[in-house]
Design a protein around this motif. Structure first.
Motif, PDB file in Angstrom:
ATOM      1  N   TRP A  30     -10.772  -7.760  -8.587  1.00 29.90           N
ATOM      2  CA  TRP A  30     -10.967  -6.525  -7.822  1.00 29.90           C
ATOM      3  C   TRP A  30      -9.669  -5.719  -7.743  1.00 29.90           C
ATOM      4  N   ASN A  31      -8.555  -6.410  -7.557  1.00 27.26           N
ATOM      5  CA  ASN A  31      -7.263  -5.721  -7.441  1.00 27.26           C
ATOM      6  C   ASN A  31      -6.863  -5.006  -8.725  1.00 27.26           C
ATOM      7  N   LYS A  32      -7.419  -5.413  -9.852  1.00 29.93           N
ATOM      8  CA  LYS A  32      -7.084  -4.766 -11.127  1.00 29.93           C
ATOM      9  C   LYS A  32      -7.546  -3.311 -11.162  1.00 29.93           C
ATOM     10  N   TYR A  33      -8.588  -2.975 -10.422  1.00 33.81           N
ATOM     11  CA  TYR A  33      -9.222  -1.660 -10.541  1.00 33.81           C
ATOM     12  C   TYR A  33      -8.709  -0.650  -9.521  1.00 33.81           C
ATOM     13  N   GLY A  34      -7.978  -1.100  -8.530  1.00 34.27           N
ATOM     14  CA  GLY A  34      -7.442  -0.175  -7.541  1.00 34.27           C
ATOM     15  C   GLY A  34      -8.508   0.585  -6.793  1.00 34.27           C
ATOM     16  N   CYS A  35      -9.662  -0.019  -6.610  1.00 32.04           N
ATOM     17  CA  CYS A  35     -10.778   0.633  -5.913  1.00 32.04           C
ATOM     18  C   CYS A  35     -10.538   0.570  -4.403  1.00 32.04           C
ATOM     19  N   ALA A  36     -10.700   1.706  -3.727  1.00 35.32           N
ATOM     20  CA  ALA A  36     -10.412   1.784  -2.287  1.00 35.32           C
ATOM     21  C   ALA A  36     -11.538   1.227  -1.426  1.00 35.32           C
ATOM     22  N   THR A  37     -12.676   0.927  -2.031  1.00 35.29           N
ATOM     23  CA  THR A  37     -13.810   0.403  -1.273  1.00 35.29           C
ATOM     24  C   THR A  37     -13.470  -0.945  -0.643  1.00 35.29           C
TER      25      THR A  37
END
Length: 364
Positions: A57-64
């Protein structure tokens, strides 16, 4: 609760499957005004599933919002219940650790559930993707969650959709909780292949006055690993999943006849005759088919499935007991709803959503 989508992903030893699944979740295209979150429930895994989930998840930098919960009690049902309790939003999306959601899944699910308050559970359409080329007999005999679930999008008359990719209205879960609902089926547990929890939940929601829908806009790919492509796997699946039939048959009959009467036995007998007739038909076809062909294996598998259904239906008194348990749940649902209707309007925070008007008219 607030209007939004909570993705609940339960996993058991899913370290190898999670990266692709989480990648598809992170790439969701969701309008700015739609709230959503991701909840991973690590169901007592003995690999590094939780660590892999966080790293991916941390790879994508998604703020969700993304959270990993640990459920030490083994089994899909307790894992999902933890996810349900954690979810912040109105609509709960069940994503298995081998489901690759299309990029607009969350947005489409939100709008469909928001626009149709009568929907209790909403199913999508899965497309099977195999890790390696499957055997020929498997192409024509699919018992995995895949394919259209109705002739067209809308209400599903048989009140069933598969759990993979399903969207559940959380107010319905709250109603069931207030009515002291407890699953009669255990569902998946570790490497065991018991099943049926998805269908039991569908039947209970239908019993509570909700509608079960399917929509072709909710597309996802269902990744099938090579260990699930063997003859031995399907034999095991057929045997272990057969325990769900006496429970699901009880719910199905209750939804048809509304209360206990002589019609219970009539419906049970009709189902038994139906499966016996089909078993005999496929057995005769099997005898006239060359051994070691794909057709022979398909017929063998169908005979095995029908045989387990027949043996399950012969458990008459178990089904009757389950029927009475389901009928007792129906009465508790009615009582809970009636209590809700009697709560003064000045105390809205104590009121449950009113979704049992149709059920209240049914005879007990």
């Amino acid at each position: 609760m607030a209007a939004g989508v909570s993705i609940v992903l339960c996993t058991y030893n899913g370290a190898e499957r999670l990266p692709e699944t989480i990648g598809h979740i992170a790439r969701q295209k969701v309008s700015e005004g739609i709230l959503w979150e991701v909840i991973i429930v690590d169901n007592n895994s003995n690999d590094n599933s939780a660590e892999i989930a966080n790293n991916e998840w941390n790879k994508y930098g998604c703020a969700t919002s993304f959270i990993v919960k640990h459920q030490p009690k083994q089994g899909l049902t307790p894992a999902r219940e933890m996810g349900f309790a954690t979810a912040l939003y109105d609509y709960i999306l069940l994503c298995d650790d081998d489901n690759w959601l299309c990029e607009n899944y969350v947005e489409n699910a939100f709008h469909l559930m928001h626009q149709h308050p009568e929907i209790g559970i909403l199913g999508g359409v899965g497309e099977l993707v195999y890790e390696q080329e499957p055997p020929g007999w498997l192409w024509d005999f699919r018992i995995l969650a895949s394919g259209p679930q109705a002739w067209e999008s809308g209400r599903v008359k048989r009140n069933l959709v598969y759990g993979a990719g399903a969207v559940i209205r959380k107010e319905g879960l709250e109603l069931l909780k207030k009515s002291n609902f407890v699953f009669m089926l255990s569902d998946r547990n570790g490497n065991q292949l018991a099943s049926g929890g998805d269908h039991e939940l569908c039947y209970v929601f239908a019993l509570a006055g909700y509608e079960i829908w399917y929509n072709e806009q909710l597309g996802f790919k269902h990744f099938i690993t090579k260990d699930r492509l063997t003859w031995e796997y399907y034999q095991k699946y057929i045997q272990e999943s057969s325990q769900c039939f006496p429970v699901l048959e009880a719910y199905k009959i209750l939804l048809q006849i509304k209360t206990y009467s002589i019609l219970f036995w009539a419906h049970l007998f009709r189902s038994l005759v139906y499966f016996i007739k089909n078993f005999i038909r496929f057995r005769l076809l099997k005898f006239s088919t060359p051994v070691n062909t794909n057709r022979y294996k398909i017929l063998s598998m169908k005979c095995d499935v029908l045989q387990t259904r027949i043996f399950a239906l012969l458990r008459f008194y178990t089904i009757r007991s389950n029927f009475r348990s389901a009928l007792a749940l129906k009465k508790r649902l009615q009582q809970t709803e009636q209590l809700n209707r009697n709560i003064p309007a000045k105390c809205p925070s104590q009121k449950l959503p009113s979704r049992l008007n149709q059920v209240l008219k049914m005879p007990l």
